[in-house]
Design a protein around this motif. Structure first.
Motif, PDB file in Angstrom:
ATOM      1  N   ALA A 109       0.831  -1.209   0.000  1.00 54.58           N
ATOM      2  CA  ALA A 109       0.000   0.000   0.000  1.00 54.58           C
ATOM      3  C   ALA A 109       0.866   1.259   0.000  1.00 54.58           C
ATOM      4  O   ALA A 109       0.585   2.218  -0.730  1.00 54.58           O
ATOM      5  CB  ALA A 109      -0.930  -0.010   1.203  1.00 54.58           C
ATOM      6  N   ALA A 110       1.923   1.263   0.793  1.00 52.47           N
ATOM      7  CA  ALA A 110       2.823   2.424   0.833  1.00 52.47           C
ATOM      8  C   ALA A 110       3.531   2.605  -0.505  1.00 52.47           C
ATOM      9  O   ALA A 110       3.639   3.730  -1.013  1.00 52.47           O
ATOM     10  CB  ALA A 110       3.838   2.266   1.954  1.00 52.47           C
ATOM     11  N   PHE A 111       3.987   1.512  -1.109  1.00 55.29           N
ATOM     12  CA  PHE A 111       4.662   1.606  -2.411  1.00 55.29           C
ATOM     13  C   PHE A 111       3.696   2.022  -3.511  1.00 55.29           C
ATOM     14  O   PHE A 111       4.102   2.644  -4.496  1.00 55.29           O
ATOM     15  CB  PHE A 111       5.351   0.293  -2.775  1.00 55.29           C
ATOM     16  CG  PHE A 111       6.612   0.054  -2.004  1.00 55.29           C
ATOM     17  CD1 PHE A 111       7.565   1.040  -1.875  1.00 55.29           C
ATOM     18  CD2 PHE A 111       6.840  -1.173  -1.399  1.00 55.29           C
ATOM     19  CE1 PHE A 111       8.735   0.829  -1.155  1.00 55.29           C
ATOM     20  CE2 PHE A 111       8.002  -1.401  -0.669  1.00 55.29           C
ATOM     21  CZ  PHE A 111       8.949  -0.402  -0.556  1.00 55.29           C
ATOM     22  N   THR A 112       2.413   1.690  -3.348  1.00 53.45           N
ATOM     23  CA  THR A 112       1.428   2.136  -4.328  1.00 53.45           C
ATOM     24  C   THR A 112       1.363   3.660  -4.347  1.00 53.45           C
ATOM     25  O   THR A 112       1.334   4.276  -5.411  1.00 53.45           O
ATOM     26  CB  THR A 112       0.042   1.544  -4.009  1.00 53.45           C
ATOM     27  OG1 THR A 112       0.135   0.126  -4.002  1.00 53.45           O
ATOM     28  CG2 THR A 112      -0.988   1.973  -5.029  1.00 53.45           C
ATOM     29  N   TYR A 166       0.395   6.649 -13.170  1.00 52.06           N
ATOM     30  CA  TYR A 166      -0.801   5.828 -13.366  1.00 52.06           C
ATOM     31  C   TYR A 166      -0.426   4.358 -13.550  1.00 52.06           C
ATOM     32  O   TYR A 166      -1.104   3.473 -13.045  1.00 52.06           O
ATOM     33  CB  TYR A 166      -1.592   6.295 -14.594  1.00 52.06           C
ATOM     34  CG  TYR A 166      -1.921   7.758 -14.548  1.00 52.06           C
ATOM     35  CD1 TYR A 166      -2.843   8.256 -13.643  1.00 52.06           C
ATOM     36  CD2 TYR A 166      -1.281   8.654 -15.397  1.00 52.06           C
ATOM     37  CE1 TYR A 166      -3.130   9.605 -13.587  1.00 52.06           C
ATOM     38  CE2 TYR A 166      -1.569  10.002 -15.350  1.00 52.06           C
ATOM     39  CZ  TYR A 166      -2.486  10.466 -14.447  1.00 52.06           C
ATOM     40  OH  TYR A 166      -2.760  11.803 -14.390  1.00 52.06           O
ATOM     41  N   ILE A 167       0.644   4.112 -14.291  1.00 54.47           N
ATOM     42  CA  ILE A 167       1.021   2.739 -14.650  1.00 54.47           C
ATOM     43  C   ILE A 167       1.417   1.921 -13.416  1.00 54.47           C
ATOM     44  O   ILE A 167       0.869   0.839 -13.176  1.00 54.47           O
ATOM     45  CB  ILE A 167       2.166   2.751 -15.681  1.00 54.47           C
ATOM     46  CG1 ILE A 167       1.700   3.398 -16.979  1.00 54.47           C
ATOM     47  CG2 ILE A 167       2.693   1.346 -15.931  1.00 54.47           C
ATOM     48  CD1 ILE A 167       2.813   3.714 -17.957  1.00 54.47           C
ATOM     49  N   PHE A 168       2.355   2.429 -12.638  1.00 53.56           N
ATOM     50  CA  PHE A 168       2.869   1.648 -11.518  1.00 53.56           C
ATOM     51  C   PHE A 168       1.853   1.469 -10.385  1.00 53.56           C
ATOM     52  O   PHE A 168       1.755   0.366  -9.840  1.00 53.56           O
ATOM     53  CB  PHE A 168       4.186   2.236 -11.015  1.00 53.56           C
ATOM     54  CG  PHE A 168       5.289   2.111 -12.029  1.00 53.56           C
ATOM     55  CD1 PHE A 168       5.773   0.864 -12.391  1.00 53.56           C
ATOM     56  CD2 PHE A 168       5.804   3.222 -12.652  1.00 53.56           C
ATOM     57  CE1 PHE A 168       6.767   0.729 -13.348  1.00 53.56           C
ATOM     58  CE2 PHE A 168       6.801   3.107 -13.608  1.00 53.56           C
ATOM     59  CZ  PHE A 168       7.284   1.853 -13.957  1.00 53.56           C
ATOM     60  N   PRO A 169       1.072   2.487 -10.031  1.00 52.68           N
ATOM     61  CA  PRO A 169       0.028   2.216  -9.032  1.00 52.68           C
ATOM     62  C   PRO A 169      -1.001   1.199  -9.513  1.00 52.68           C
ATOM     63  O   PRO A 169      -1.479   0.373  -8.730  1.00 52.68           O
ATOM     64  CB  PRO A 169      -0.620   3.582  -8.802  1.00 52.68           C
ATOM     65  CG  PRO A 169       0.408   4.560  -9.172  1.00 52.68           C
ATOM     66  CD  PRO A 169       1.191   3.919 -10.281  1.00 52.68           C
ATOM     67  N   THR A 208      -3.607  -3.744  -8.827  1.00 55.13           N
ATOM     68  CA  THR A 208      -4.288  -4.907  -9.411  1.00 55.13           C
ATOM     69  C   THR A 208      -3.651  -6.227  -9.005  1.00 55.13           C
ATOM     70  O   THR A 208      -4.316  -7.261  -9.024  1.00 55.13           O
ATOM     71  CB  THR A 208      -4.343  -4.816 -10.948  1.00 55.13           C
ATOM     72  OG1 THR A 208      -3.021  -4.673 -11.457  1.00 55.13           O
ATOM     73  CG2 THR A 208      -5.218  -3.673 -11.394  1.00 55.13           C
ATOM     74  N   SER A 209      -2.390  -6.209  -8.641  1.00 51.51           N
ATOM     75  CA  SER A 209      -1.735  -7.465  -8.255  1.00 51.51           C
ATOM     76  C   SER A 209      -2.233  -7.981  -6.905  1.00 51.51           C
ATOM     77  O   SER A 209      -2.218  -9.186  -6.670  1.00 51.51           O
ATOM     78  CB  SER A 209      -0.216  -7.291  -8.225  1.00 51.51           C
ATOM     79  OG  SER A 209       0.155  -6.427  -7.176  1.00 51.51           O
TER      80      SER A 209
END
Length: 151
Positions: free
Chosen positions: A10-13, A28-31, A36-37
């Motif tokens: 969650a923090a890395f998101t 947008y891509i990395f979050p 989704t993972s």
């Protein structure tokens, strides 16, 4: 109770939105990839992923609105003193008698729009850091002034 893995994801998101400064649309891509993972396995990660994406989409909309205000104002102010004949006949365009006095009101609106845009980007930086700290502590955080696109 969230596990440390869920809190870290969650923090890395939230922190992955800073990738916008290195990779176009990385915010947008990395979050989306992180969210989704793990969204099916963790309600905590699902909430934080939605918050991060909703905030980034809201910032995009606010930035586009402010740009649609500022850019035409500055173009109008600069181009109103140049005749159309100069453009058509490929004459040298000379900015003589450039008068800001008649445009000071509209220029103030344009400068104000740019100032608000700068404030939004500064606030974005600190709010993302704050949200990632909250997520790493296992607390749910809702960004202010965020439009809920993903519910």
């Amino acid at each position: 109770m969230e596990t440390s893995t869920e809190r870290n994801i969650a923090a890395f998101t939230h922190l992955s939105t800073f990738s916008q400064y290195i990779i176009p649309f990385g915010n947008y891509i990395f979050p989306i990839i992180l969210w989704t993972s793990k969204k099916e396995q963790s309600e905590f990660v699902d909430h934080n992923g939605k918050q991060a994406l909703n905030f980034q989409l809201s910032i995009l909309i606010y930035s586009l609105i402010l740009a649609m205000i500022a850019i035409p104002i500055f173009l109008y102010t600069v181009l109103k003193n140049i005749s159309f004949n100069d453009f058509v006949n490929n004459n040298d365009i000379i900015f003589e008698n450039f008068d800001y006095g008649n445009s000071i009101g509209i220029l103030t609106v344009g400068v104000l729009a740019l100032f608000v845009l700068a404030c939004i980007k500064i606030a974005e930086f600190f709010l993302v850091i704050y949200a990632s700290i909250k997520a790493s502590n296992g607390e749910e955080y809702n960004y202010p002034l965020t439009i809920s696109f993903l519910k």
